[in-house]
Design a protein around this motif. Sequence first.
Motif, PDB file in Angstrom:
ATOM      1  N   MET A  51      41.014  53.193  33.344  1.00 37.79           N
ATOM      2  CA  MET A  51      41.730  51.800  32.930  1.00 37.79           C
ATOM      3  C   MET A  51      40.803  50.717  33.348  1.00 37.79           C
ATOM      4  N   PHE A  52      41.059  49.515  32.811  1.00 40.80           N
ATOM      5  CA  PHE A  52      40.142  48.380  32.994  1.00 40.80           C
ATOM      6  C   PHE A  52      41.188  46.960  33.025  1.00 40.80           C
ATOM      7  N   PHE A  53      40.700  45.825  33.773  1.00 38.99           N
ATOM      8  CA  PHE A  53      41.329  44.778  33.922  1.00 38.99           C
ATOM      9  C   PHE A  53      40.033  43.809  33.344  1.00 38.99           C
ATOM     10  N   VAL A  54      40.466  43.169  32.313  1.00 38.63           N
ATOM     11  CA  VAL A  54      39.408  41.997  31.718  1.00 38.63           C
ATOM     12  C   VAL A  54      39.868  40.537  32.606  1.00 38.63           C
ATOM     13  N   ARG A  55      38.874  39.943  33.146  1.00 36.66           N
ATOM     14  CA  ARG A  55      38.945  38.691  33.880  1.00 36.66           C
ATOM     15  C   ARG A  55      37.764  38.218  33.971  1.00 36.66           C
ATOM     16  N   ASP A  56      37.730  36.972  34.348  1.00 36.48           N
ATOM     17  CA  ASP A  56      36.596  36.082  34.537  1.00 36.48           C
ATOM     18  C   ASP A  56      36.388  35.764  35.836  1.00 36.48           C
ATOM     19  N   PHE A  57      35.231  36.359  36.550  1.00 34.44           N
ATOM     20  CA  PHE A  57      34.951  36.166  38.027  1.00 34.44           C
ATOM     21  C   PHE A  57      33.376  36.172  38.281  1.00 34.44           C
ATOM     22  N   ASP A  58      32.753  35.077  39.218  1.00 37.95           N
ATOM     23  CA  ASP A  58      31.460  35.231  39.506  1.00 37.95           C
ATOM     24  C   ASP A  58      31.122  36.394  40.375  1.00 37.95           C
ATOM     25  N   TYR A  59      30.428  37.437  39.799  1.00 40.79           N
ATOM     26  CA  TYR A  59      30.306  38.556  40.510  1.00 40.79           C
ATOM     27  C   TYR A  59      28.868  39.448  40.264  1.00 40.79           C
ATOM     28  N   ASP A  60      28.371  39.985  41.208  1.00 36.85           N
ATOM     29  CA  ASP A  60      26.974  40.626  41.210  1.00 36.85           C
ATOM     30  C   ASP A  60      27.299  42.108  41.084  1.00 36.85           C
ATOM     31  N   PRO A  61      27.322  42.881  39.962  1.00 39.11           N
ATOM     32  CA  PRO A  61      27.617  44.128  39.818  1.00 39.11           C
ATOM     33  C   PRO A  61      26.816  45.192  40.660  1.00 39.11           C
ATOM     34  N   ASN A  62      25.811  44.608  41.060  1.00 39.77           N
ATOM     35  CA  ASN A  62      24.861  45.618  41.859  1.00 39.77           C
ATOM     36  C   ASN A  62      25.292  45.873  43.401  1.00 39.77           C
ATOM     37  N   LYS A  63      26.374  44.861  43.927  1.00 40.40           N
ATOM     38  CA  LYS A  63      26.874  44.892  45.078  1.00 40.40           C
ATOM     39  C   LYS A  63      28.160  45.769  44.998  1.00 40.40           C
ATOM     40  N   PRO A  64      28.411  46.902  45.790  1.00 40.87           N
ATOM     41  CA  PRO A  64      29.367  47.802  46.062  1.00 40.87           C
ATOM     42  C   PRO A  64      30.653  47.128  46.777  1.00 40.87           C
ATOM     43  N   ILE A  65      30.865  45.872  46.381  1.00 47.09           N
ATOM     44  CA  ILE A  65      32.072  45.169  47.073  1.00 47.09           C
ATOM     45  C   ILE A  65      33.075  44.962  45.955  1.00 47.09           C
ATOM     46  N   ILE A  66      34.239  44.549  46.715  1.00 48.37           N
ATOM     47  CA  ILE A  66      35.331  43.990  45.794  1.00 48.37           C
ATOM     48  C   ILE A  66      36.049  42.908  46.462  1.00 48.37           C
ATOM     49  N   PHE A  67      36.198  41.802  45.746  1.00 46.82           N
ATOM     50  CA  PHE A  67      36.670  40.471  46.145  1.00 46.82           C
ATOM     51  C   PHE A  67      38.345  40.543  46.189  1.00 46.82           C
ATOM     52  N   ASP A  68      38.778  39.664  47.211  1.00 46.75           N
ATOM     53  CA  ASP A  68      40.406  39.636  47.476  1.00 46.75           C
ATOM     54  C   ASP A  68      40.952  39.371  46.109  1.00 46.75           C
ATOM     55  N   ALA A  69      40.576  38.700  45.077  1.00 46.05           N
ATOM     56  CA  ALA A  69      41.215  38.433  44.073  1.00 46.05           C
ATOM     57  C   ALA A  69      41.317  39.584  43.109  1.00 46.05           C
ATOM     58  N   ASP A  70      40.462  40.309  43.024  1.00 46.57           N
ATOM     59  CA  ASP A  70      40.328  41.644  42.560  1.00 46.57           C
ATOM     60  C   ASP A  70      41.366  42.853  42.901  1.00 46.57           C
ATOM     61  N   MET A  71      41.428  42.811  44.324  1.00 44.50           N
ATOM     62  CA  MET A  71      42.092  43.718  45.227  1.00 44.50           C
ATOM     63  C   MET A  71      43.659  43.456  44.832  1.00 44.50           C
ATOM     64  N   ALA A  72      44.111  42.247  44.855  1.00 40.73           N
ATOM     65  CA  ALA A  72      45.281  41.726  44.582  1.00 40.73           C
ATOM     66  C   ALA A  72      45.591  42.088  42.938  1.00 40.73           C
ATOM     67  N   LEU A  73      44.921  41.800  42.034  1.00 40.64           N
ATOM     68  CA  LEU A  73      44.994  41.993  40.634  1.00 40.64           C
ATOM     69  C   LEU A  73      45.130  43.696  40.544  1.00 40.64           C
ATOM     70  N   ILE A  74      44.547  44.704  41.194  1.00 40.00           N
ATOM     71  CA  ILE A  74      44.696  45.946  40.865  1.00 40.00           C
ATOM     72  C   ILE A  74      45.903  46.349  41.569  1.00 40.00           C
ATOM     73  N   THR A  75      46.152  45.976  42.755  1.00 38.02           N
ATOM     74  CA  THR A  75      47.422  46.579  43.435  1.00 38.02           C
ATOM     75  C   THR A  75      48.636  45.895  43.048  1.00 38.02           C
ATOM     76  N   GLY A  76      48.564  44.534  43.063  1.00 39.53           N
ATOM     77  CA  GLY A  76      49.835  43.788  42.930  1.00 39.53           C
ATOM     78  C   GLY A  76      50.291  43.320  44.156  1.00 39.53           C
ATOM     79  N   VAL A  77      49.731  43.442  45.202  1.00 44.82           N
ATOM     80  CA  VAL A  77      49.814  42.897  46.358  1.00 44.82           C
ATOM     81  C   VAL A  77      49.353  41.478  46.738  1.00 44.82           C
ATOM     82  N   GLY A  78      50.054  40.576  47.210  1.00 45.30           N
ATOM     83  CA  GLY A  78      49.725  39.143  47.365  1.00 45.30           C
ATOM     84  C   GLY A  78      48.318  39.254  47.984  1.00 45.30           C
ATOM     85  N   ILE A  79      47.556  38.179  47.333  1.00 48.47           N
ATOM     86  CA  ILE A  79      46.014  38.083  48.006  1.00 48.47           C
ATOM     87  C   ILE A  79      45.935  37.860  49.476  1.00 48.47           C
TER      88      ILE A  79
END
Length: 144
Positions: A51-79
């Motif tokens: 599955m995938f979520f399409v959104r606009d966020f300034d992000y470097d794909p070479n870093k194996p990290i995930i930002f708070d906004a994306d974690m909230a987007l995937i889980t539905g848990v508040g930021i």
Amino acid sequence: MKNYFIANGEILNTNMSIKEMESRVQETLDENTSGMAQFRIKEISEKELRMFFVRDFDYDPNKPIIFDADMALITGVGIGAFQPQQVGGYPMIYPLSFAGKNFYTDVTAFIRFYKFQLFEETGQTVEHIGLRCYSDRILMQIIF
């Protein structure tokens, strides 16, 4: 056999139609993001989901990290669950780091959180979760 997964707080299963899954998640995304994000199922079978979520966020794909906004987007848990207490959050993930205006963690810490949330909500265990964040989308693979 139906396998469960979570997308933006919606508990879905592999026996549902793709159209039903996408519309349920998109409805909550529209409420939570004012239409700024989209959800799509790329592939689904009894054993695997992509599955995938399409959104606009300034992000470097070479870093194996995930930002708070994306974690909230995937889980539905508040930021706030992905922010430390000193800024008014109630952190459910460790470690959290700060980058300008957003908090982030490594992908493996988030995957542990997602697996725990999925197990707590549905009793579902998964064999593998793959996650990759790009500036315009988040790709997620679940192998049941």
